[in-house]
Design a protein around this motif. Sequence first.
Motif, short mmCIF file in Angstrom:
data_model
loop_
_atom_site.label_atom_id
_atom_site.label_comp_id
_atom_site.label_asym_id
_atom_site.label_seq_id
_atom_site.Cartn_x
_atom_site.Cartn_y
_atom_site.Cartn_z
N GLN A 72 0.85 -1.19 0.00
CA GLN A 72 0.00 0.00 0.00
C GLN A 72 0.88 1.24 0.00
O GLN A 72 2.01 1.24 0.50
CB GLN A 72 -0.89 0.04 1.25
N TYR A 85 -2.68 -3.58 7.82
CA TYR A 85 -3.25 -3.25 6.50
C TYR A 85 -4.53 -2.43 6.66
O TYR A 85 -5.33 -2.68 7.57
CB TYR A 85 -3.53 -4.54 5.75
N GLN A 86 -4.74 -1.44 5.78
CA GLN A 86 -5.89 -0.56 5.86
C GLN A 86 -6.81 -0.73 4.66
O GLN A 86 -6.40 -1.20 3.59
CB GLN A 86 -5.42 0.91 5.90
N THR A 87 -8.04 -0.32 4.83
CA THR A 87 -8.96 -0.25 3.70
C THR A 87 -8.49 0.85 2.77
O THR A 87 -8.27 1.99 3.19
CB THR A 87 -10.40 0.05 4.16
N ASN A 89 -8.56 3.49 -0.35
CA ASN A 89 -9.43 4.31 -1.17
C ASN A 89 -8.59 5.46 -1.72
O ASN A 89 -8.16 6.33 -0.99
CB ASN A 89 -10.60 4.86 -0.35
N THR A 143 -4.07 -8.96 3.31
CA THR A 143 -5.03 -7.89 3.05
C THR A 143 -6.15 -7.85 4.09
O THR A 143 -7.19 -7.25 3.86
CB THR A 143 -5.65 -8.06 1.66
N VAL A 145 -8.07 -6.48 7.12
CA VAL A 145 -8.21 -5.21 7.82
C VAL A 145 -8.66 -5.48 9.26
O VAL A 145 -9.55 -6.29 9.50
CB VAL A 145 -9.23 -4.31 7.11
#
Length: 392
Positions: A72, A85-87, A89, A143, A145
Amino acid sequence: MHVKKLIGGSLGRATAVAGLTAGMLVATATPAFAGLLTLSNITGPLTGGNTVTAFTADGTKPYSSAAVVNVQLQFSAAGTCTPTYQTANATTGIGGTATAPIIAVGVGTAGGAVTLITTSKIAIKMPTFTVAGKYGLCVYSGTTVAATGVTGSPLISNASYSVATPSTATTISPTTGPAQGGTLVTVTGTAFPTTAGSITASVGGVAMTNVTPINSTTFTALTPAHTAGGPFTISVTTAGGTVQSSGTFTFTNGISVLPNTAPNSANITLDVLGVGFSGLNFASTANSAPDSATFDEANAHVYLVKGQYDPTDNSGAKTNGQVIECTDVITVSDSELLCSLKLNNGGTSNAIVPEGTYTVTVVANGSVGATAAQRNQSIISSGATFTVAAYL
């Protein structure tokens, strides 16, 4: 995309595995955090598309035991990463703020991909960014979250990566200069970096030299040697990418000569600097004698002229032709030639060249009535001035 999967323990041989999501790397277990990465480039353009390699500086092999390696890019003032790990966008980022995008390179972001090179080195093709600034380049084991009762995929390794704002280049001054180069030009625009070595520039496809940032809107540079012509576009490259200037530059067919003075009792060797000499045929000048018809022959010549050379036909003679031809031309390179200037007996009437100021002119075609395109003569410039005087 094909990646490798390690089997049979940490020392098992690697075999190719197909069908994985683009950018994912597969192995057997979750590693401990390996720390900072060393990047091949720490800055890149907003448009992305460039590839950056990342390897662990301490020699550890964090990817040999990663379940799923995923990258990321997290917008961060300090260029840091979150522990898990983050969402992702690319528009709104963490917490829905438009100024904090997260781009998931390893989960199929358009234009992005992650490639395993070794167990300690990966390559990341950078995606298109929405916001310039500093990002954490974050490598996670998966992946997942973090949520209630769920542990997010941990950070394996990370680095700081800066995305540069594209520059613009709008004007160049002066807009003309001699073909042999060396003209100091000033380029103006926006978002120029100000550190030495941060800008490269070219004109007509040839690199400029001595590129010196002045401030964020101005830099100076020296033009290169270039075939006469134009106008040519200026290209400016910074970490933000390459841009074309709306201002253009034209190379004039100028020359400079050394020496530029001599008494009329002398025979001297003249050193002429310019561009495009290797494409000219000076064959006839080697045997030219005073008053020889070869002085006006259709091949290339080096003339000493009183004022501006004008070969238009005036009753079979040039309106303002040469006082003397510089003979025995030797083409040293495309940008330099040598010739013999016989001031004491080389005039068109076999006479000593009178004292005065003259212009050295190089022409591609020395015939009477040759058109401007045919003769392609060098322009009058201070560098081409030659003075004949007895006191020198």
